[in-house]
Motif scaffolding. Structure first.
Motif, PDB file in Angstrom:
ATOM      1  N   THR A 217       0.837  -1.207   0.000  1.00  0.00           N
ATOM      2  CA  THR A 217       0.000   0.000   0.000  1.00  0.00           C
ATOM      3  C   THR A 217       0.868   1.252   0.000  1.00  0.00           C
ATOM      4  O   THR A 217       0.586   2.226  -0.708  1.00  0.00           O
ATOM      5  CB  THR A 217      -0.929  -0.004   1.231  1.00  0.00           C
ATOM      6  N   ARG A 260      -6.695   3.034   3.844  1.00  0.00           N
ATOM      7  CA  ARG A 260      -6.653   1.964   2.843  1.00  0.00           C
ATOM      8  C   ARG A 260      -6.000   0.707   3.423  1.00  0.00           C
ATOM      9  O   ARG A 260      -6.442  -0.414   3.186  1.00  0.00           O
ATOM     10  CB  ARG A 260      -5.888   2.439   1.614  1.00  0.00           C
ATOM     11  N   ASP A 263      -8.502  -1.046   5.771  1.00  0.00           N
ATOM     12  CA  ASP A 263      -9.564  -1.730   5.016  1.00  0.00           C
ATOM     13  C   ASP A 263      -9.058  -3.028   4.391  1.00  0.00           C
ATOM     14  O   ASP A 263      -9.728  -4.067   4.446  1.00  0.00           O
ATOM     15  CB  ASP A 263     -10.102  -0.807   3.917  1.00  0.00           C
ATOM     16  N   GLN A 264      -7.879  -2.976   3.789  1.00  0.00           N
ATOM     17  CA  GLN A 264      -7.374  -4.161   3.096  1.00  0.00           C
ATOM     18  C   GLN A 264      -6.974  -5.268   4.085  1.00  0.00           C
ATOM     19  O   GLN A 264      -7.217  -6.446   3.816  1.00  0.00           O
ATOM     20  CB  GLN A 264      -6.175  -3.775   2.225  1.00  0.00           C
ATOM     21  N   PHE A 266      -8.294  -5.845   6.983  1.00  0.00           N
ATOM     22  CA  PHE A 266      -9.519  -6.478   7.490  1.00  0.00           C
ATOM     23  C   PHE A 266     -10.198  -7.311   6.406  1.00  0.00           C
ATOM     24  O   PHE A 266     -10.706  -8.407   6.669  1.00  0.00           O
ATOM     25  CB  PHE A 266     -10.483  -5.419   8.016  1.00  0.00           C
ATOM     26  N   THR A 267     -10.207  -6.814   5.168  1.00  0.00           N
ATOM     27  CA  THR A 267     -10.860  -7.532   4.066  1.00  0.00           C
ATOM     28  C   THR A 267     -10.193  -8.877   3.806  1.00  0.00           C
ATOM     29  O   THR A 267     -10.873  -9.903   3.671  1.00  0.00           O
ATOM     30  CB  THR A 267     -10.828  -6.687   2.788  1.00  0.00           C
ATOM     31  N   TYR A 268      -8.868  -8.889   3.750  1.00  0.00           N
ATOM     32  CA  TYR A 268      -8.162 -10.103   3.356  1.00  0.00           C
ATOM     33  C   TYR A 268      -7.775 -11.005   4.543  1.00  0.00           C
ATOM     34  O   TYR A 268      -7.702 -12.225   4.384  1.00  0.00           O
ATOM     35  CB  TYR A 268      -6.894  -9.747   2.575  1.00  0.00           C
ATOM     36  N   LYS A 270      -9.048 -10.430   7.989  1.00  0.00           N
ATOM     37  CA  LYS A 270     -10.023 -10.377   9.093  1.00  0.00           C
ATOM     38  C   LYS A 270      -9.362  -9.964  10.412  1.00  0.00           C
ATOM     39  O   LYS A 270      -9.743 -10.430  11.480  1.00  0.00           O
ATOM     40  CB  LYS A 270     -10.752 -11.715   9.263  1.00  0.00           C
ATOM     41  N   GLU A 272      -8.547  -6.711  12.826  1.00  0.00           N
ATOM     42  CA  GLU A 272      -8.816  -5.303  13.066  1.00  0.00           C
ATOM     43  C   GLU A 272      -7.513  -4.570  13.383  1.00  0.00           C
ATOM     44  O   GLU A 272      -6.628  -5.113  14.041  1.00  0.00           O
ATOM     45  CB  GLU A 272      -9.794  -5.126  14.229  1.00  0.00           C
ATOM     46  N   ASN A 307     -10.246  -0.905  13.686  1.00  0.00           N
ATOM     47  CA  ASN A 307     -10.500  -0.418  12.330  1.00  0.00           C
ATOM     48  C   ASN A 307     -10.830   1.072  12.324  1.00  0.00           C
ATOM     49  O   ASN A 307     -11.731   1.523  11.608  1.00  0.00           O
ATOM     50  CB  ASN A 307     -11.615  -1.219  11.657  1.00  0.00           C
TER      51      ASN A 307
END
Length: 535
Positions: A217, A260, A263-264, A266-268, A270, A272, A307
């Motif tokens: 990132t 960003r 978010d990424q 947590f998305t990939y 899980k 926080e 998060n």
């Protein structure tokens, strides 16, 4: 790349079995050739130059150990495996002397042979990789500069420099440029309960994934940002630190970058992430202050959830309750670390009052506080009483708090749990204190049994009432003090009489009996014999 192996054995059946039954391709190996004696083996080796050698010990011409000795002179790192049907210690010892770490006895199972081959291959790969790294480092020292940069940044986060103390030569060597503005961000990976129980390997894999997302990132988001750079510091097991340096304060860009990342991750994964942003500073030597502010922002926001991004300016104006809980929980941990039960009780009363006054945002926040309190008590119990069952198990505790849907019910239930736990701890501590007092009484007897002993004097020396000590002594030992004292004295008298060096009246005086007649009566009563019969 496929590696090669040379097989040496004078038994053609063994060579055939190894060739046909070992799954060589799955091991990344192919057979370079075979030999039936030591002389041919050396000749074949120099011709095909295999990566590994597997040889029998007893061969025509020269033994497998002699072959090993010859090969080791010119190829000290060549992996050699000894496969022999002779179970002799001398063979194994000779093999180890020449660097052979794997000695297999016939008949060896296919799985065993393949396992050893895999281990040897792995060892060889590790050694070759290390050698490549060493060659690379010597040839291109510049490749270690990123590591040196990270090391220097870590120092900036932990060491307070003055501007004139910064090592300019070192900074120039690693390419560290001084910008006008610097700001630090702490990224804390919040490892939830189920992750604390996972294997460390699995957690480190997730952590590695988070580090990769952070690095990627930064690379993507800062590509178009001129006159600034963002460094990533792997600070600890759950904390990464971003250090942004630039000719101005890039706060908005930094917030977008951190958002960003959160978010990424947590998305990939899980996981926080809580992010704390420190204030902008005017010189790299002040980055330590910005970092400490970023940590403070995260810690103050401990009960606000993950998060999210917290600024130190905003966190200072947060509700008082969150800060109070953080401070009180720290005091709670300290009290249990030293087993100061009264202090732990005082901390809980403050927490209980604060929770009752509604300073907790939600029942979920109260559950977080409860779990933290209970986890500390459980850890202390296991440390102090490893063999005793705790008043409440962790699984029962978690099941109970999940069944509490009203905040007041949860608080009152927790009050009962903590008070019951404290009462049990006091009871256990009382038992220990009682046992310690009795041990001191016994020690006094051991030191002064030959003298006239006053129980009242012992009690006074221990700062306890004689009646209390007398009752305690009987409860712990099962007998009163006089019986114990006479028993100990007679035990020592028996030893002295059996030595044959003393008369009965001498032993009587040496063991604290001023009256020989009374001594004989007590002796007879406790041993069933007269002193003269024992002596």
């Amino acid at each position: 790349m496929m590696k090669t192996i040379m097989l040496v054995d004078d038994d053609p059946h063994i060579i055939k079995a190894l060739t046909e039954h070992i799954n060589w391709p799955s091991l990344g190996l192919s057979i370079a050739g075979t030999a039936a004696n030591g002389v041919d083996a050396l000749e074949l080796f120099h011709r095909v130059r295999p990566d590994l050698v597997m040889t029998d010990v007893y061969l025509p011409g020269m033994t497998g150990l002699e072959v090993t000795q010859e090969l080791r002179r010119d190829y000290p790192h060549l992996p050699i495996i000894i496969l022999s049907g002779y179970d002799e210690f001398e063979n194994a010892r000779a093999a180890m002397r020449w660097g052979v770490n794997h000695f297999l006895l016939k008949p060896a199972e296919v799985e065993e042979i393949e396992s050893v081959l895999r281990e040897v291959m792995l060892e060889q790969d590790v050694r070759e990789r290390r050698e490549r790294l060493e060659r690379t480092y010597k040839q291109e020292a510049g490749r270690v500069l990123p590591y040196l940069r990270k090391q220097f940044l870590h120092e900036l986060l932990t060491t307070r420099y003055r501007a004139d103390e910064l090592p300019e030569a070192r900074m120039e060597y690693i390419g560290f440029q001084i910008y006008d503005k610097v700001r630090a961000v702490s990224l804390q990976l919040n490892r939830p309960g189920f992750m604390t129980r996972m294997k460390e390997r699995d957690w480190q894999l997730l952590r590695y994934g988070a580090a990769d997302i952070i690095q990627e990132t930064v690379k993507q988001q800062t590509a178009g940002m001129a006159n600034c750079q963002v460094e990533v510091v792997d600070y600890s097991d759950q904390v990464f630190v971003l250090v942004m340096l630039g000719d101005k304060d890039y706060l908005e860009d930094l917030q977008d970058l951190v958002g960003r990342m959160i978010d990424q991750i947590f998305t990939y994964l899980k996981i926080e992430v809580s992010a704390g942003i420190g204030r902008v500073k005017d010189h790299p030597c002040e980055v330590i202050d910005s970092y400490l502010e970023s940590r403070e922002a995260v810690e103050r926001a401990e009960f606000q959830g993950g998060n999210r991004i917290y600024h130190v300016e905003t966190s200072e104006g947060m509700e008082r309750s969150a800060t109070d809980y953080s401070l009180l929980l720290h005091q709670w941990d300290e009290a249990w670390a030293d087993l100061r039960v009264s202090q732990a009780e005082e901390v809980w009363l403050q927490l209980f009052q604060s929770l009752q006054e509604g300073n907790c945002a939600s029942i979920q926040d109260a559950q977080v506080v409860a779990v933290s309190l209970f986890d500390t008590m459980m850890h202390s119990w296991k440390k102090q009483h490893p063999m005793l069952t705790p008043p409440l198990t962790m699984s029962d505790f978690l099941r109970e708090i999940q069944s509490k849907y009203a905040l007041l019910d949860l608080i009152n239930w927790m009050d009962g749990v903590i008070k019951g736990w404290l009462e049990q701890i006091r009871k256990e501590m009382g038992e220990k204190k009682s046992n310690k007092l009795i041990a001191q009484v016994k020690h006094y007897v051991e030191e002064h049994y030959a003298e006239e002993i006053s129980f009242e004097a012992i009690a006074k020396g221990l700062f306890v009432h004689p009646k209390y000590l007398s009752q305690l002594f009987k409860r712990v030992t099962g007998e009163n003090f006089v019986s114990y004292l006479n028993g100990y004295r007679i035990q020592r008298a028996v030893e002295l009489l059996q030595s044959g060096h003393y008369m009965v009246y001498e032993v009587s005086e040496m063991t604290g009996f001023r009256n020989a007649t009374y001594f004989s009566q007590v002796f007879k009563m406790l041993t069933g014999k007269s002193p003269s019969e024992v002596g």
